[in-house]
Write a protein that holds these residues in place. Structure first.
Motif, PDB file in Angstrom:
ATOM      1  N   ILE A   1       6.489 -11.470  64.907  1.00 61.58           N
ATOM      2  CA  ILE A   1       6.256 -12.776  65.947  1.00 61.58           C
ATOM      3  C   ILE A   1       7.328 -12.434  66.830  1.00 61.58           C
ATOM      4  O   ILE A   1       8.603 -12.398  66.773  1.00 61.58           O
ATOM      5  N   PRO A   2       6.839 -12.428  68.308  1.00 65.84           N
ATOM      6  CA  PRO A   2       7.710 -12.397  69.309  1.00 65.84           C
ATOM      7  C   PRO A   2       8.385 -13.565  69.672  1.00 65.84           C
ATOM      8  O   PRO A   2       7.995 -14.848  69.581  1.00 65.84           O
ATOM      9  N   LEU A   3       9.761 -13.524  69.932  1.00 64.58           N
ATOM     10  CA  LEU A   3      10.332 -14.783  69.772  1.00 64.58           C
ATOM     11  C   LEU A   3      10.535 -15.767  71.053  1.00 64.58           C
ATOM     12  O   LEU A   3      10.495 -16.824  71.165  1.00 64.58           O
ATOM     13  N   GLU A   4       9.953 -14.934  72.164  1.00 60.63           N
ATOM     14  CA  GLU A   4       9.531 -15.806  73.391  1.00 60.63           C
ATOM     15  C   GLU A   4       8.449 -16.745  73.179  1.00 60.63           C
ATOM     16  O   GLU A   4       8.195 -17.619  74.091  1.00 60.63           O
ATOM     17  N   ASP A   5       7.644 -16.488  72.144  1.00 67.05           N
ATOM     18  CA  ASP A   5       6.448 -17.346  71.838  1.00 67.05           C
ATOM     19  C   ASP A   5       6.964 -18.531  70.630  1.00 67.05           C
ATOM     20  O   ASP A   5       5.870 -19.331  70.288  1.00 67.05           O
ATOM     21  N   VAL A   6       8.279 -18.563  70.202  1.00 63.80           N
ATOM     22  CA  VAL A   6       8.455 -19.233  69.158  1.00 63.80           C
ATOM     23  C   VAL A   6       9.151 -20.742  69.669  1.00 63.80           C
ATOM     24  O   VAL A   6       9.950 -20.943  70.593  1.00 63.80           O
ATOM     25  N   THR A   7       8.685 -21.686  69.054  1.00 62.99           N
ATOM     26  CA  THR A   7       9.597 -23.131  69.181  1.00 62.99           C
ATOM     27  C   THR A   7       9.582 -23.503  67.930  1.00 62.99           C
ATOM     28  O   THR A   7       9.171 -23.429  66.713  1.00 62.99           O
ATOM     29  N   LEU A   8      10.807 -24.226  67.695  1.00 62.33           N
ATOM     30  CA  LEU A   8      11.178 -24.675  66.294  1.00 62.33           C
ATOM     31  C   LEU A   8      11.195 -26.187  66.432  1.00 62.33           C
ATOM     32  O   LEU A   8      11.415 -26.998  67.481  1.00 62.33           O
ATOM     33  N   GLU A   9      10.939 -26.719  65.109  1.00 59.65           N
ATOM     34  CA  GLU A   9      11.178 -28.199  65.070  1.00 59.65           C
ATOM     35  C   GLU A   9      11.656 -28.830  63.519  1.00 59.65           C
ATOM     36  O   GLU A   9      11.300 -28.173  62.716  1.00 59.65           O
ATOM     37  N   ILE A  10      12.406 -29.282  63.499  1.00 62.03           N
ATOM     38  CA  ILE A  10      13.265 -29.788  62.307  1.00 62.03           C
ATOM     39  C   ILE A  10      12.469 -30.785  61.605  1.00 62.03           C
ATOM     40  O   ILE A  10      11.959 -31.718  62.104  1.00 62.03           O
TER      41      ILE A  10
ATOM     42  N   LYS B   1      -1.666 -22.240  49.195  1.00 61.15           N
ATOM     43  CA  LYS B   1      -1.686 -22.577  47.609  1.00 61.15           C
ATOM     44  C   LYS B   1      -0.485 -23.140  47.279  1.00 61.15           C
ATOM     45  O   LYS B   1      -0.550 -24.330  46.427  1.00 61.15           O
ATOM     46  N   LYS B   2       0.910 -22.780  47.571  1.00 58.69           N
ATOM     47  CA  LYS B   2       2.107 -22.955  46.849  1.00 58.69           C
ATOM     48  C   LYS B   2       3.284 -22.628  47.804  1.00 58.69           C
ATOM     49  O   LYS B   2       2.902 -21.676  48.356  1.00 58.69           O
ATOM     50  N   PRO B   3       4.326 -23.104  47.598  1.00 54.53           N
ATOM     51  CA  PRO B   3       5.521 -22.400  48.381  1.00 54.53           C
ATOM     52  C   PRO B   3       5.977 -21.180  47.859  1.00 54.53           C
ATOM     53  O   PRO B   3       6.046 -20.931  46.564  1.00 54.53           O
ATOM     54  N   LYS B   4       6.132 -20.153  48.723  1.00 52.24           N
ATOM     55  CA  LYS B   4       6.428 -18.902  48.072  1.00 52.24           C
ATOM     56  C   LYS B   4       7.906 -18.355  48.900  1.00 52.24           C
ATOM     57  O   LYS B   4       7.957 -18.482  49.939  1.00 52.24           O
ATOM     58  N   PRO B   5       8.616 -17.486  48.047  1.00 51.80           N
ATOM     59  CA  PRO B   5       9.719 -16.853  48.714  1.00 51.80           C
ATOM     60  C   PRO B   5       9.354 -15.731  49.803  1.00 51.80           C
ATOM     61  O   PRO B   5       8.302 -14.924  49.468  1.00 51.80           O
ATOM     62  N   ARG B   6       9.969 -15.776  50.913  1.00 52.07           N
ATOM     63  CA  ARG B   6       9.578 -14.657  51.867  1.00 52.07           C
ATOM     64  C   ARG B   6      10.804 -14.216  52.443  1.00 52.07           C
ATOM     65  O   ARG B   6      11.651 -14.951  52.717  1.00 52.07           O
ATOM     66  N   ILE B   7      10.853 -12.861  52.653  1.00 54.73           N
ATOM     67  CA  ILE B   7      11.927 -12.291  53.250  1.00 54.73           C
ATOM     68  C   ILE B   7      11.915 -12.211  54.958  1.00 54.73           C
ATOM     69  O   ILE B   7      10.836 -11.881  55.220  1.00 54.73           O
ATOM     70  N   PHE B   8      12.801 -12.772  55.659  1.00 57.81           N
ATOM     71  CA  PHE B   8      12.777 -12.929  57.038  1.00 57.81           C
ATOM     72  C   PHE B   8      14.071 -11.664  57.747  1.00 57.81           C
ATOM     73  O   PHE B   8      15.066 -12.045  57.387  1.00 57.81           O
ATOM     74  N   PHE B   9      13.593 -11.351  58.705  1.00 56.93           N
ATOM     75  CA  PHE B   9      14.525 -10.570  59.550  1.00 56.93           C
ATOM     76  C   PHE B   9      14.509 -10.989  60.861  1.00 56.93           C
ATOM     77  O   PHE B   9      13.447 -11.061  61.739  1.00 56.93           O
ATOM     78  N   LEU B  10      15.805 -11.380  61.593  1.00 53.85           N
ATOM     79  CA  LEU B  10      15.537 -11.872  62.866  1.00 53.85           C
ATOM     80  C   LEU B  10      16.443 -10.722  63.593  1.00 53.85           C
ATOM     81  O   LEU B  10      17.553 -10.283  63.557  1.00 53.85           O
TER      82      LEU B  10
ATOM     83  N   VAL C   1      21.648 -27.150  53.650  1.00 56.27           N
ATOM     84  CA  VAL C   1      21.376 -27.632  55.271  1.00 56.27           C
ATOM     85  C   VAL C   1      22.146 -26.581  55.998  1.00 56.27           C
ATOM     86  O   VAL C   1      21.840 -26.248  57.383  1.00 56.27           O
ATOM     87  N   THR C   2      23.386 -26.215  55.741  1.00 54.00           N
ATOM     88  CA  THR C   2      24.052 -25.134  56.406  1.00 54.00           C
ATOM     89  C   THR C   2      23.384 -23.936  56.885  1.00 54.00           C
ATOM     90  O   THR C   2      23.422 -23.423  57.802  1.00 54.00           O
ATOM     91  N   GLU C   3      22.592 -23.432  55.879  1.00 59.29           N
ATOM     92  CA  GLU C   3      21.866 -22.311  55.884  1.00 59.29           C
ATOM     93  C   GLU C   3      20.396 -22.699  56.832  1.00 59.29           C
ATOM     94  O   GLU C   3      20.431 -21.704  57.869  1.00 59.29           O
ATOM     95  N   ARG C   4      20.045 -23.733  56.784  1.00 58.81           N
ATOM     96  CA  ARG C   4      19.056 -24.150  57.882  1.00 58.81           C
ATOM     97  C   ARG C   4      19.543 -24.270  59.378  1.00 58.81           C
ATOM     98  O   ARG C   4      19.114 -23.618  60.599  1.00 58.81           O
ATOM     99  N   LYS C   5      20.908 -24.692  59.449  1.00 55.98           N
ATOM    100  CA  LYS C   5      21.637 -25.062  60.802  1.00 55.98           C
ATOM    101  C   LYS C   5      22.088 -23.554  61.254  1.00 55.98           C
ATOM    102  O   LYS C   5      21.715 -23.339  62.498  1.00 55.98           O
ATOM    103  N   GLU C   6      22.498 -22.817  60.458  1.00 56.70           N
ATOM    104  CA  GLU C   6      22.762 -21.200  60.665  1.00 56.70           C
ATOM    105  C   GLU C   6      21.525 -20.527  61.499  1.00 56.70           C
ATOM    106  O   GLU C   6      21.409 -19.830  62.455  1.00 56.70           O
TER     107      GLU C   6
ATOM    108  N   SER D   1      20.182 -22.067  64.638  1.00 58.60           N
ATOM    109  CA  SER D   1      21.166 -21.891  65.804  1.00 58.60           C
ATOM    110  C   SER D   1      21.072 -20.289  66.252  1.00 58.60           C
ATOM    111  O   SER D   1      20.984 -20.220  67.477  1.00 58.60           O
ATOM    112  N   HIS D   2      20.849 -19.302  65.433  1.00 61.15           N
ATOM    113  CA  HIS D   2      20.660 -18.161  65.667  1.00 61.15           C
ATOM    114  C   HIS D   2      19.440 -17.861  66.338  1.00 61.15           C
ATOM    115  O   HIS D   2      19.059 -16.896  67.340  1.00 61.15           O
ATOM    116  N   LEU D   3      18.287 -18.623  65.955  1.00 58.51           N
ATOM    117  CA  LEU D   3      16.995 -18.291  66.363  1.00 58.51           C
ATOM    118  C   LEU D   3      17.012 -18.827  67.759  1.00 58.51           C
ATOM    119  O   LEU D   3      16.448 -18.044  68.748  1.00 58.51           O
ATOM    120  N   GLU D   4      17.564 -20.264  68.281  1.00 60.71           N
ATOM    121  CA  GLU D   4      17.453 -20.927  69.318  1.00 60.71           C
ATOM    122  C   GLU D   4      18.261 -19.839  70.259  1.00 60.71           C
ATOM    123  O   GLU D   4      17.845 -19.768  71.594  1.00 60.71           O
TER     124      GLU D   4
END
Length: 272
Positions: free
Chosen positions: A80-89, A48-57, A116-121, A124-127
């Motif tokens: 979400i199991p991390l071994e199933d994750v792929t990232l794309e900028i 429907k629209k963009p919404k804020p979500r809390i994420f825990f790594l 941009v810095t927050e996205r990079k961090e 980086s941590h996810l990868e």
């Protein structure tokens, strides 16, 4: 650092705090060897629209949910199991900046960071976690990903027939194969995609024809390669068989002056 934190009391307390915020609606998160590495609020592009979500790594999973009271109560937990994750900028849009896609075999979606810095961090941590986990398990990176759903407001007409115009009476639907926004006439078929669900899912007419052709081709190949058991005396083949209500549709009520990215807490604050 992950191995060092795995069995510490501070790590156990942090995981327990996350469990407590999700309450009875969430799944237990404390397992041996699991480490909570960081948390933050990202904007998720919902239907429907963009919404804020809390994420825990964590070192092996990514957990996110809806915010009821920040730092105190969350719901609609997703793991979400991390071994199933792929990232794309992804490139910026007029509505959202600092975007990237989190792709998995069951669900893919777009999120954006405050800078941009927050996205990079985050990336980086996810990868790093994904790389460490795949090395540890010996698995290869996932190559099959679910298509992300195109937001409702991205189009006013069906993306297949390009004739039907959506309105309050003409509903939008999503093909589970391609993620396109389609009308009811262009998405009457259902198809079983075990990777996504044990039940047949709505697909558009084009994807249905493609999936059906792939299924028929696979069955034809199987018949050609299947050995003939009848030519073997006394042989009898075995008789054994081979074996969204989405939170995005809920109306979130947020005060107009709510700011979601004013926290002074940095990503590495857990370990500083």
């Amino acid at each position: 650092m992950m191995d060092h934190l795995a069995n510490t009391e501070i790590n156990s307390q942090r995981i327990a705090a996350v469990e407590n915020c999700f309450g009875a609606s969430g799944q237990p998160l404390a397992v041996p060897g699991r480490v909570l590495l960081g948390e933050g609020i990202l904007t998720k592009e919902c239907r429907k629209k963009p919404k804020p979500r809390i994420f825990f790594l964590f070192n092996d999973i990514l957990v996110y949910g809806s915010i009821v009271i920040n730092k105190r109560k969350y719901n609609s937990q997703h793991i979400i199991p991390l071994e199933d994750v792929t990232l794309e900028i992804l490139p910026d849009t007029l509505q959202m900046k600092n975007r990237w896609m989190i792709k998995t075999s069951k669900k893919s979606f777009v999120v954006s960071a405050a800078s941009v810095t927050e996205r990079k961090e985050w990336i980086s941590h996810l990868e790093e976690c994904i790389r460490h986990l795949l090395t540890k398990t010996g698995r290869q990176p996932s190559t099959e990903h679910a298509a992300p759903w195109i937001p409702d407001k991205a189009t006013d007409i069906c993306m297949r027939c390009t004739q039907t115009k959506f309105s309050t009476l003409t509903r939008r639907h999503h093909c589970r194969k391609c993620g396109f926004v389609v009308c009811a006439d262009c998405s009457r078929q259902r198809f079983l995609m075990p990777r996504l669900s044990p039940k047949p899912l709505r697909v558009c007419s084009l994807c249905y024809r493609q999936l059906l052709a792939e299924k028929e081709a696979a069955e034809a190949d199987h018949r050609q390669t299947e050995p003939s058991h009848s030519a073997i005396p006394g042989y009898e083949p075995s008789s054994g068989d081979d074996s969204d209500k989405s939170d995005d549709d809920k109306a979130d009520q947020w005060p107009a002056d709510t700011e979601f990215y004013t926290s002074e807490v940095s990503w590495s604050s857990f370990h500083s």
